[in-house]
Design an enzyme around this catalytic site. Structure first.
Site, PDB file in Angstrom:
ATOM      1  N   HIS A 176      35.001  39.453  32.400  1.00  0.00           N
ATOM      2  CA  HIS A 176      35.622  40.648  32.955  1.00  0.00           C
ATOM      3  C   HIS A 176      35.452  41.780  31.935  1.00  0.00           C
ATOM      4  CE1 HIS A 176      38.596  41.565  36.385  1.00  0.00           C
ATOM      5  NE2 HIS A 176      37.516  41.032  36.877  1.00  0.00           N
TER       6      HIS A 176
ATOM      7  N   SER B 181      26.658  38.221  32.998  1.00  0.00           N
ATOM      8  CA  SER B 181      27.178  39.584  32.887  1.00  0.00           C
ATOM      9  C   SER B 181      26.111  40.449  32.241  1.00  0.00           C
ATOM     10  CB  SER B 181      28.461  39.607  32.054  1.00  0.00           C
ATOM     11  OG  SER B 181      28.884  40.940  31.830  1.00  0.00           O
TER      12      SER B 181
ATOM     13  N   ARG C 124      41.790  31.205  40.035  1.00  0.00           N
ATOM     14  CA  ARG C 124      41.553  30.981  41.472  1.00  0.00           C
ATOM     15  C   ARG C 124      40.289  30.158  41.699  1.00  0.00           C
ATOM     16  NH1 ARG C 124      43.363  36.202  41.524  1.00  0.00           N
ATOM     17  NH2 ARG C 124      41.309  37.110  41.852  1.00  0.00           N
TER      18      ARG C 124
ATOM     19  N   GLN D 140      43.823  41.682  44.301  1.00  0.00           N
ATOM     20  CA  GLN D 140      43.904  40.340  43.734  1.00  0.00           C
ATOM     21  C   GLN D 140      44.823  39.408  44.531  1.00  0.00           C
ATOM     22  OE1 GLN D 140      42.073  39.555  40.353  1.00  0.00           O
ATOM     23  NE2 GLN D 140      41.099  40.925  41.812  1.00  0.00           N
TER      24      GLN D 140
ATOM     25  N   ASN E 288      28.487  32.230  34.650  1.00  0.00           N
ATOM     26  CA  ASN E 288      28.495  33.636  35.045  1.00  0.00           C
ATOM     27  C   ASN E 288      27.439  34.366  34.238  1.00  0.00           C
ATOM     28  OD1 ASN E 288      30.403  36.439  34.085  1.00  0.00           O
ATOM     29  ND2 ASN E 288      29.650  36.188  36.144  1.00  0.00           N
TER      30      ASN E 288
ATOM     31  N   GLN F 209      40.985  46.282  39.123  1.00  0.00           N
ATOM     32  CA  GLN F 209      41.962  45.600  39.948  1.00  0.00           C
ATOM     33  C   GLN F 209      43.319  45.538  39.225  1.00  0.00           C
ATOM     34  OE1 GLN F 209      39.137  44.339  38.636  1.00  0.00           O
ATOM     35  NE2 GLN F 209      37.946  43.239  40.159  1.00  0.00           N
TER      36      GLN F 209
ATOM     37  N   HIS G  42      26.396  41.573  39.849  1.00  0.00           N
ATOM     38  CA  HIS G  42      27.509  40.653  39.626  1.00  0.00           C
ATOM     39  C   HIS G  42      27.601  39.609  40.728  1.00  0.00           C
ATOM     40  CE1 HIS G  42      31.399  39.545  37.849  1.00  0.00           C
ATOM     41  NE2 HIS G  42      31.806  39.364  39.087  1.00  0.00           N
TER      42      HIS G  42
END
Length: 775
Positions: free
Chosen positions: A95, A554, A116, A315, A552, A241, A49
């Protein structure tokens, strides 16, 4: 054998570090072995990741430069200029694994993390799009996951004050044990406020602000997303998280104020890998080092071990490089927004991430008596992390249609051999993958911020840019059904569909962000799928002249039931210079002409029709001509700019019949069209050949529209007229004679005629019924 006599299991396998990787770690440490804290830091930073250790060679083949690109891959988000001193930041991330373990928090923290990434760049987040994929909607576990994920996306986004304006909800049996939760975020910034994730200037302070550090998320995204696991593995649950959207809102405002006032030299959010990742990345990008004072890190609970503090993925935390003279101002901003803030270290010139316990002296050096707990070259954790050269092998026997869970043979009931084609259309509109998503998106606040012009449910999302005539247009798309058969084509089709959905509004696609969801890269067949997917993404983007600005990867999306279908999830943002020129998909008024642009090619594999009725073993997916796709998109943008188009919709899921039904339902006006059958009725009416559009226009513009299409080298035909309260599709032989076609799907040659109210009812209630939310 007593407990004392049992051999001690080495630590590195438990941290996901292989023997080969342990040897590489020793090399990067000058020949010495890592201590336990260092090994934990390497474990998270060399996870799939965080390091992209399997995919990095493939990602280097993607086109990443283009007009207006301000920031690209390697930064927290891609940034592209939109003129007037403004830029758009956007990115999509996954996620998946955390959401499979704990769907609400997994999805919620996925939203928080991608937000973020946006405001770290200096951009104010203005929208979220969620691309969600699950197994059989009739399955109890699927329903549990859908409920939790949808509540998580809505709960976080609604509270933080960012609208959820679009996305996807797809059901496929391959996601039964491993759902996909991909979230895209978009932000706006003044180009002069662009902030990069770097820690320049030895002697500068390293400041941590936001929530305190706890045990939640220990190895969360970094570990969960880097290995396969059983869906009932309770040991994974503590790794998920826990999000706090109200703290995130404060973090957004504090971060943007710090950037606007010029109080930070660099800024990085804390996500996967926690403090280990944030400090090593900002140091490596600046060519500096960082000394971390472990004792100065605010904690929400006592007794945390050093490794827990350094790899926790708690987080709503940010890490900034700050000039010492600006510390008091930074502290005042954070205090005013109610956020804990602390100086946790200093930027150094040695290039190492050093962790000490016992404090730093006023000059930022290790205090007298302080203990050095870890020292690792920053680049060893990041840019010089190990890269594996995986083996890609095409499957010897590639599975043809149908996909797992689809009928094994062509059905005599649906929709062929004499059955009413209207019933086929009703079944498609009411199916889980094509029905209205209102049952889901009504749980999202899609209008907070007052920028949303077109929200979820009817094509691409449209967001006005305040203070200008401009609008941003955004969408996501993925095609796992074709990807399961041909991963190159599945990825290329996803790019074509997403960019086409932007172009039919009149907007010009600016760039692409991608979330590549694939299986275990150590399996040659799975790595081949990933390699082909990246090749399809690259080929499509080059053909359409678009940069890939980030995204990303995954991997390890597998469960005991097997791997997911290869899924390249594509996000696209486009720019509309004048929002007054915006075109929607709904038919506008009676007597407008209905114009079909593009041509049908054979192939039903991967279509919703095939999922409903079954597929022929000798069939293939429809081919994609990328040159024609580029011409089609250029044509429709020009036609809209010239004022020739009243509405525009592309032909995709469910084929031409579903596209016409959507135009009619959404415009609350029917249409009568006549379609020539060149292949078979199933292919011509329900096939999903790409690069086709359904347009409506005033009758006086038909000739000009047709001429423009031909100038772009595109087939064009006026097929009918808008009007009435029903959708009528008459089928004729390509030579003009009506009648049945004695071929597969021949029974569908009877005319299709369905009242709009019936189409709307099937479409409105299909998803809720599939999920058991209504009878």
């Amino acid at each position: 054998m007593t407990a004392a006599e049992r051999p001690v299991e080495p630590l590195h396998p438990r941290l996901g570090v292989t023997d080969e990787e342990l040897g590489a770690i020793r090399e990067r440490l000058g020949g010495r072995g890592p201590n336990d804290l260092e090994l934990a830091m390497f474990g998270v930073m060399w996870s799939e990741h965080c390091s992209y250790k399997s995919s990095k060679p493939l990602l280097r083949t993607l086109p990443t430069t283009g007009e207006g690109v301000v920031a690209g891959p390697g930064e927290n988000a891609g940034v592209i200029s939109i003129g007037d001193g403004l830029a758009v930041a956007f990115k999509i991330e996954s996620h998946n694994h955390p959401s499979a373990v704990e769907p609400y928090q997994g999805a919620a923290t996925g939203v928080g993390g991608i937000l973020r990434d946006i405001f770290t760049m200096g951009a104010r987040p203005i929208a979220v799009l969620d691309a969600l994929r699950f197994g059989d909607p009739a399955d109890a576990r699927t329903r549990h996951l859908v409920d939790g994920v949808v509540r998580g996306v809505g709960g976080y986004g609604n509270c933080v004050g960012v609208p959820t304006v679009g996305g996807e909800l797809v059901f496929d049996p391959s996601y039964g044990g491993n759902p996909l939760v991909n979230v895209m975020a978009i932000g706006l910034l003044e180009e002069r406020r662009l902030t990069l994730a770097a820690a320049p200037g030895p002697g500068n302070l390293v400041v941590l602000f936001g929530s305190a550090t706890g045990r939640d998320g220990i190895g969360g995204a970094s570990v969960l997303a880097s290995a396969t696991f059983s869906d009932d593995d309770a040991s994974k649950r503590p790794s998920v998280q826990v999000g706090d959207p109200f703290a995130e809102k404060l973090l957004i405002e504090a971060s943007l104020e710090l950037i606007e006032r010029g109080l930070v030299e660099g800024l990085q959010d804390l996500g996967a890998g926690g403090i280990s990742c944030a400090t090593s990345e900002i140091a490596d990008r600046a060519g500096t080092g960082i000394m971390v004072d472990l004792d100065a890190i605010p904690r929400r609970e006592p007794g945390l071990e050093p490794f827990e503090v350094m790899i926790s993925e708690s987080q709503e935390r940010m890490c900034a490089a700050v000039l010492p003279a600006k510390w008091d101002a930074v502290r005042e901003v954070c205090a005013r927004w109610g956020l804990p803030v602390a100086v946790i270290g200093r930027v150094t010139a040695d290039g190492d991430v050093t962790v000490v316990s016992g404090g730093l002296d006023p000059d930022g050096r290790r205090a007298l008596g302080a203990q050095e707990l870890a020292r690792i070259p920053a680049r060893a954790l990041t840019s010089d992390a190990i890269v594996h050269q995986r083996t890609a092998v095409s499957p010897t026997h590639r599975r043809g249609a149908p996909a797992p869970g689809a009928p094994a043979a062509v059905s005599d009931r649906l929709p062929e051999r004499g059955m009413d084609p209207g019933a086929v259309l009703m079944a498609l509109l009411g199916s889980a993958n094509l029905a209205s998503r209102h049952a889901v998106f009504h749980q999202y606040d899609s209008t907070v911020g007052a920028d949303t012009v077109a929200g979820p449910g009817r094509g691409a999302a449209v967001l006005r840019v305040k203070g200008t005539t401009k609008a941003l247009v955004a969408t996501t798309d993925g095609n796992q059904a074709v990807g399961a058969v041909d991963p190159w084509l599945g990825a290329a089709l996803s790019v074509a569909e997403a960019t086409r959905n932007v172009s039919i509004t009149g907007a010009r696609p600016l760039g692409v962000t991608n979330c590549l969801n694939y299986g275990d890269p150590t399996r040659p067949a799975a790595f081949w799928q990933l390699s082909e997917g990246v090749r399809g993404l690259a080929d499509a983007c080059r053909a359409l002249g678009l940069p890939v600005t980030g995204g990303n990867v995954s991997l390890y999306n597998e469960s005991p039931a097997g791997p997911i279908a290869p899924t390249a999830e594509i996000g696209v943002v486009g720019l509309l210079d004048d929002i007054a020129a915006l075109i929607g998909p709904a038919f506008e008024r009676a007597d407008d002409a209905v114009v079909l642009v593009g041509e049908v090619v054979p192939g039903l594999v991967g279509s919703e029709y095939a999922a409903l009725a079954g597929g022929a073993s000798e069939d293939d997916p429809p081919v994609l001509d990328l040159v024609r796709e580029a011409a089609l998109q250029a044509f429709v943008r020009e036609a809209i700019a010239r004022g020739l188009v009243a509405s525009a919709q592309d032909v995709s899921g469910g084929g031409l019949a579903v596209a016409l039904a959507e135009c009619a339902m959404w415009g609350e006006v029917g249409a009568t069209v006549r379609i020539a059958v060149n292949h078979s009725p199933a292919v011509d009416v329900f096939g999903e050949s790409p690069s086709r559009l359904v347009l409506s226009c005033r009758p006086r513009y038909v000739a000009a529209l047709a001429l423009l299409a031909r100038q772009h080298g595109l087939p064009v035909e006026t097929v009918g007229t808008v009007g009435g309260d029903r959708l009528v599709i008459e089928l004729s032989m390509s030579g003009g004679a009506t009648g049945n076609v004695e071929d597969r799907g021949g029974g569908v040659a009877d005319a299709l005629e369905v009242p709009l109210r019936d189409l709307r009812h099937a479409w409105d209630h299909g998803l809720a019924r599939a999920l058991g939310w209504e009878r």
